[in-house]
Design an enzyme around this catalytic site. Sequence first.
Site, mmCIF file in Angstrom:
data_model
loop_
_atom_site.group_PDB
_atom_site.id
_atom_site.type_symbol
_atom_site.label_atom_id
_atom_site.label_comp_id
_atom_site.label_asym_id
_atom_site.label_seq_id
_atom_site.Cartn_x
_atom_site.Cartn_y
_atom_site.Cartn_z
ATOM 1 N N ASP A 6 -5.240 90.531 59.332
ATOM 2 C CA ASP A 6 -4.444 91.724 59.031
ATOM 3 C C ASP A 6 -3.571 91.450 57.813
ATOM 4 O OD1 ASP A 6 -3.264 94.309 59.443
ATOM 5 O OD2 ASP A 6 -1.520 93.283 60.284
ATOM 6 N N ASP B 13 -4.345 92.589 53.656
ATOM 7 C CA ASP B 13 -3.395 93.380 52.862
ATOM 8 C C ASP B 13 -3.033 92.640 51.575
ATOM 9 O OD1 ASP B 13 -3.309 95.538 54.587
ATOM 10 O OD2 ASP B 13 -1.119 95.662 54.591
#
Length: 345
Positions: free
Chosen positions: A240, A244
């Site tokens: 995650d 990003d």
Amino acid sequence: MTHKIVTLAGDGIGPEIMAAGLQVLEAVAEKIDFDYALEAKAFGGAGIDAAGHPLPQDTLDAAKEADAILLAAIGSPQYDNAPVRPEQGLLAIRKELNLFANIRPVKIFDALKHLSPLKAERIEGVDFVVVRELTGGIYFGDHILEVDKARDINDYSAEEIRRIMVKAFEIAQGRGKKVTSIDKQNVLATSKLWRQVADEVAKDYPDVTLEHQLVDSAAMIMITNPARFDVVVTENLFGDILSDESSVLPGTLGVMPSASHSADGPSLYEPIHGSAPDIAGQGVANPISMILSVAMMLRDSFGENAGAAMIEKAVDATLAAGVLTRDIGGTASTAEMTAAIIANL
Ligand code: IPM
Ligand code: MG
């Protein structure tokens, strides 16, 4: 054969970029003789509005029956403090469809190089894929919040690690033949198992090189020398964060697609960005990440490599010709960008 595609337009700019993606799909389908049927379903905030749940039963049933799923974007400030939030729909559909492998390609578009926050020499040759485990780990372990203490359980079975590792090695075989497995093996038990399984799986892929990196130093490498990555594979939470981080390298979130795969069910394709409520309904959102998600769908779910390449080339040509939406320094509307891409197919 008619391919059944379920579309989840969702919230914010979702419906606008979904419409753009479907226009491009229609244009390409005609050229490559691709036969498909669409079924639009409520999801996210739109699901809460329609049925009181971000993943209504009827949407889930349709998704399970689909050959592929296109998702645009979910989330709305209206639900910021609500007991049921649109994001819960995302976690639920991942789990229900067993979408354990999240694939996020990171590449730099020549025409957008100047937008990257990194110096030109650092982004030269950047072209890698983040493979994130998506249905296990701390996201799906128990979350226990008590008055003065809290606990989140990070669980991984060897089998969960093995299947995502296999995915990463298979992808690497079709690319630069290098896998970087990222963990926190110096601290976490789950990471020790992660590394062990990675080494085992590597034996079945002698043509692929495996390297291990600790997540903290991997975060540094992603900024200092991202060109050294080919396929990056990591657990849910690290994925995650690192996906990003990787997504800012091209200088805009507006051009990046993703795919989520299960072992044998339908895959889901979506832009990596959110629903951008601040510009929703204005017709100015960049549709490229949605359009490239359609390309990924054609390639990964339907083996339509020529159709996928046609879309990708048209996007490159359109950007190179200077047709740019606001987020990437231009003035083109969503409709103008979409029309230009279709004209370049
Ligand atoms: C993502 C998002 C989700 C996640 C959120 C919205 C739950 O950040 O897809 O990366 O953390 O997985
Ligand atoms: Mg995220």
